[in-house]
Design a protein around this motif. Structure first.
Motif, mmCIF file in Angstrom:
data_model
loop_
_atom_site.group_PDB
_atom_site.id
_atom_site.type_symbol
_atom_site.label_atom_id
_atom_site.label_comp_id
_atom_site.label_asym_id
_atom_site.label_seq_id
_atom_site.Cartn_x
_atom_site.Cartn_y
_atom_site.Cartn_z
ATOM 1 N N HIS A 64 0.851 -1.195 0.000
ATOM 2 C CA HIS A 64 0.000 0.000 0.000
ATOM 3 C C HIS A 64 0.890 1.249 0.000
ATOM 4 C CE1 HIS A 64 -3.238 2.705 0.653
ATOM 5 N NE2 HIS A 64 -2.944 2.957 1.909
ATOM 6 N N HIS A 65 1.816 1.312 0.935
ATOM 7 C CA HIS A 65 2.692 2.495 0.981
ATOM 8 C C HIS A 65 3.735 2.409 -0.132
ATOM 9 C CE1 HIS A 65 1.472 2.959 5.428
ATOM 10 N NE2 HIS A 65 0.736 3.724 4.644
ATOM 11 N N HIS A 99 -1.392 3.319 -3.564
ATOM 12 C CA HIS A 99 -1.516 4.115 -2.345
ATOM 13 C C HIS A 99 -2.813 4.937 -2.336
ATOM 14 C CE1 HIS A 99 0.381 7.291 0.486
ATOM 15 N NE2 HIS A 99 -0.169 6.334 1.184
ATOM 16 N N GLY A 287 -5.598 5.480 7.560
ATOM 17 C CA GLY A 287 -4.227 6.000 7.587
ATOM 18 C C GLY A 287 -4.104 7.215 8.464
ATOM 19 N N HIS A 329 -2.289 4.386 12.394
ATOM 20 C CA HIS A 329 -2.055 4.344 10.944
ATOM 21 C C HIS A 329 -1.995 2.881 10.488
ATOM 22 C CE1 HIS A 329 -0.264 6.726 7.456
ATOM 23 N NE2 HIS A 329 -0.443 5.491 7.021
ATOM 24 N N GLU A 333 -5.029 0.502 8.380
ATOM 25 C CA GLU A 333 -4.686 0.169 6.987
ATOM 26 C C GLU A 333 -4.192 -1.250 6.780
ATOM 27 O OE1 GLU A 333 -1.975 3.282 5.599
ATOM 28 O OE2 GLU A 333 -3.720 4.304 4.788
HETATM 29 ZN ZN LIG Z 1 -0.885 4.931 5.069
#
Ligand SMILES: [Zn+2]
Length: 366
Positions: A64-65, A99, A287, A329, A333
């Protein structure tokens, strides 16, 4: 199966065009023509995740990041990022990141949290833009109409509300004369040809338009494909960050807090506001979303569920009278892997999809 095939199906659902301009999404490391049989999913590609991927002979890591976010001047083993990249390339492991496009897209992180909380009447919290809609009309010989309709539907054309594969077909006669330099699929050079054709029309969102046209041209038998694109005045879907919706039944804030912990599979959360108050309208920004406290309040939310809430943001929320659940965060997520696993496993039967087992939460509560 090649990386490009995975990327195509993935971006059909989570288009890169939805990402913010400052973001860095897509294939970060690798070659789209590399073959893939094993994929690992993770919120973050840490050193532990990369080692796990090497051990498991993974071909592609989906994060994701963004794996690379800031500019790099050197890629060598004197830095942790350089070491990670070096190890990935030596082990032929590619990295793909989704993202803000994954936050914004429908059925992404925020929708998944709304689904787990069983919210109804879910809307976008902060609209980035209204998607423009186009009509594609393509002229096809009768023999190839099914193939073109399928191609259009596979590219996400013809989605209207709760319906997919929507199109309209007209019958007619196509007429053309192949010139000297042509290589016609049907017909003879310099003679007028008539062919029984159909005109297939289907609606298409702007973010999918160019890829849809490319794929229609690839699937079409003719050397020169006749097609029209019309811009429509119809209102497209709203896209943006966060969601806001109603609980099916009002409940105490304490009860909602427990449900959030359970549904996100986390042990601890921080909350602001009276736990005995009733709550009903819930805003979600996965997030780091404390900048949306005012926005959520203005849209009538009783609670904002997010992560990374700072002291002054929490004070601001208390003053306004909106409650906040800081699920962290990581906590808000980490379900990224669950969502992608379900999506990819339904699309590709021959690909092994693993969720990383490495502990990537940098925080430990003591
Ligand atoms: Zn994030």
């Amino acid at each position: 199966m090649y990386i490009k095939d995975i990327v195509k199906i993935f971006e059909n659902k989570y288009p890169k065009s939805l990402a913010y301009n400052w973001d860095n999404v897509g294939l970060i490391i690798g070659n789209e023509m590399d073959s893939v049989s094993k994929i690992m999913l993770t919120l973050e590609a840490t050193q532990a995740v990369i080692d796990e991927a090497v051990e498991n002979k993974v071909d592609l890591i989906i994060t994701h990041h963004p794996f690379i976010f800031k500019g790099l001047k050197k890629i060598n083993t004197s830095t942790t990022k350089g070491t990670d990249i070096y190890k990935l390339i030596r082990n032929k492991i590619s990295v793909y990141s989704a993202h803000t496009n994954f936050d914004i897209a429908y059925d992404g992180l925020n929708d998944e949290i709304a689904k787990r909380l069983d919210l109804k009447d879910v809307l976008v919290l902060d609209t980035t833009y209204d998607q423009k809609l186009y009509k594609i009309a393509v002229y096809v010989p009768v023999s190839h109409q099914e193939c073109i309709r399928k191609t259009m539907a596979d590219m996400g054309c013809g989605n209207i509300g709760n319906y997919s594969d929507c199109s309209f077909t007209f019958e007619g006669v196509g007429r053309f004369k192949p010139l000297n330099e042509s290589n016609p699929y049907i017909g003879i050079k310099n003679e007028i040809e008539t062919v029984e054709e159909v005109k297939i029309e289907s609606i298409c969102e702007e973010s999918k338009l160019s890829e849809a046209i490319n794929n229609i041209i690839k699937a079409h038998p003719y050397e020169e494909v006749a097609y029209d694109i019309y811009e429509l005045k119809n209102k497209g879907k709203k896209y943006g960050l966060g969601r806001i919706g109603q609980l099916k039944n009002s409940m105490k804030f304490k009860e909602l807090s427990e449900i959030v912990k359970k549904s996100l599979n986390i042990n601890e959360i921080r909350v602001t506001g009276n736990l005995e108050d009733d709550v009903n309208k819930i805003a979600i920004v996965s997030g780091s979303g404390s900048e949306f406290i005012n926005n959520a309040y203005n849209m009538g939310a009783d609670v904002l569920i997010t992560g990374d809430v700072k002291y002054h943001d929490a004070q601001n929320a208390l003053e306004l009278g909106i409650k906040v659940i800081d699920a962290g965060h990581f906590g808000s997520e980490n379900i990224f892997s669950d969502i992608v696993e379900e999506y990819l496993q339904n699309k590709f039967e021959n690909i092994e999809v693993l969720k990383s087992k490495s502990n990537i939460n940098p925080f430990v509560t003591i």
